[in-house]
Design a protein around this motif. Structure first.
Motif: not given
Length: 414
Positions: A314-315, A317, A320-321, A324-325, A410, A414
């Motif tokens: 996800a990091y 991507d 990916f917002d 949200r990490l 997340a 999606s």
């Protein structure tokens, strides 16, 4: 698990803020700590000059202690003036100047009488982490120019839990937490060699049925850590005993290099275990809560944060917002290493760091806040922090709730 009390190690302790006349040779060469009348509570009234064996220590937040074994003299400056009230004083020797003169005006002095009748004279910077930790350990308020004391012969003092043992270790007071009641189980499981850190941590978790990482994640983490420490030192004590009995002699010559190598391996294993143990138990808590994460997932510059939520994929991507990490560092002790976490993931706007270190100073936590780092401290350790710090600190439960919220957002996106 064996847990003693502070009174098992100390008869009494006093604290004061230092004046220039006590530690500045440019002001005075008197070699005396002033305002010591309060120390009579546990040192007694000196009817005559008395030399007391003593260890002097200069403590900082970043370096090993500077220490010196010498003596101190406890005497009544008015012993020959019976018409006047006694004026007990504590005199340090010229030999102790190398340690005492590290301190400056407005630094802090602790005078501790051990159960072995040895004095432990501790000096540290005012406002430092170690000052706050010692004040918390001994149950004392912020110091003034006059001694405040606590007589531990009439009160037990704090219980020597995980956090208290951390502070005692910093002043080289070793608390034996080994427990031979566990030895047979340890030998049956692992034999006389240490296993990897992961299976050892897993074994510790399996032995505490009352730990509930879902309902009480903070308490479960500390129970696991506490028991693992007991198990580790129990097995270590047995292994060291067996090795010492075998001796360090080879071809009828003392194997000095072998002894040094063995000693270093003991110290290195202790250091390595502490950090790995924390990570293993945190991972178990997060798994119990169904959180997605990677341990050591790579970010920019080949950095590998301890925990990355929901993970390295996800990091990386681009869609990916980043909000949200979550990035969580794990350090059993912070010291100045907390800044390392700041550089471990550029896409995460604010980082989190979980630590087991008690009583980090207000100056340090203010720096962390300014740098965008949120400190996570297990709830049982938080009482070592000031009230204004506790309002900002996260518990482990707080962090888990945040991670769940980020995961839910997340899924919604999606």
């Amino acid at each position: 698990m064996k847990q003693g009390y502070l009174a098992d190690y100390f008869s009494g302790v006093g604290v004061k803020r230092l004046s220039g006349t006590e530690v500045d040779p440019g002001v005075s060469n008197g070699h005396e700590f002033q305002g010591t009348r309060a120390l009579q509570a546990f040192l007694g009234l000196p009817s005559e000059s008395r030399s007391i064996p003593c260890t002097y220590m200069w403590l900082t937040d970043d370096d090993p202690p500077m220490r010196l074994d010498a003596a101190a003299t406890w005497y009544d400056a008015r012993a020959k003036q019976p018409h006047r009230a006694p004026e007990p004083r504590l005199l340090y020797t010229a030999e102790a100047e190398a340690v005492v003169y590290q301190a400056s005006e407005n630094d802090t002095l602790f005078v501790c009488l051990g159960r072995n009748e040895r004095l432990l004279i501790l000096l540290c910077r005012g406002g430092s982490d170690i000052e706050q930790q010692l004040l918390w350990l001994f149950g004392l308020e912020s110091p003034t120019l006059r001694f405040a004391q606590r007589d531990l012969r009439v009160q037990q003092g704090s219980r020597l839990d995980f956090a208290a043992r951390h502070v005692l270790d910093a002043i080289e007071v070793e608390v034996d937490v080994s427990d031979d009641a566990w030895l047979d189980r340890l030998l049956a499981k692992f034999g006389t060699k240490f296993p990897g850190t992961a299976p050892f941590s897993a074994f510790a978790r399996s032995q505490i049925r009352t730990a509930d990482p879902l309902a009480q994640p903070d308490q479960a983490l500390m129970l696991w850590l506490d028991l693992e420490e007991t198990l580790f030192f129990t097995l270590e004590r047995h292994i060291i005993d067996q090795r010492l009995r075998a001796g360090f002699v080879e071809d009828e010559k003392t194997d000095v290099d072998g002894f040094i190598s063995f000693s270093l391996s003991v110290q290195n294993r202790r250091k390595s275990r502490a950090g790995h143990s924390l990570e293993h138990h945190l991972a178990s808590v997060f798994e119990a809560h169904g959180l997605r994460f990677d341990r050591g997932g790579r970010t920019e510059g080949n950095k590998k944060p301890d925990f990355l939520f929901p993970g390295a994929e996800a990091y990386r991507d681009a869609a990916f917002d980043p909000d949200r990490l979550l990035l969580l560092g794990a350090k059993s002790t912070c010291k100045d290493r907390w800044r390392q976490v700041l550089s471990e993931g550029a896409k995460v706007p604010s980082k989190h760091l979980v630590t087991l270190e008690p009583g980090i100073s207000l100056n340090q936590t203010d720096e962390m806040r300014s740098a965008g780092l949120q400190l996570v401290v297990p709830e049982p350790i938080q009482d070592s922090y000031r009230a204004e710090q506790r309002e900002w600190l996260f518990t482990l439960r707080d962090f888990i709730e945040l991670a769940k919220q980020r995961a839910a957002s997340a899924l919604t996106a999606s």
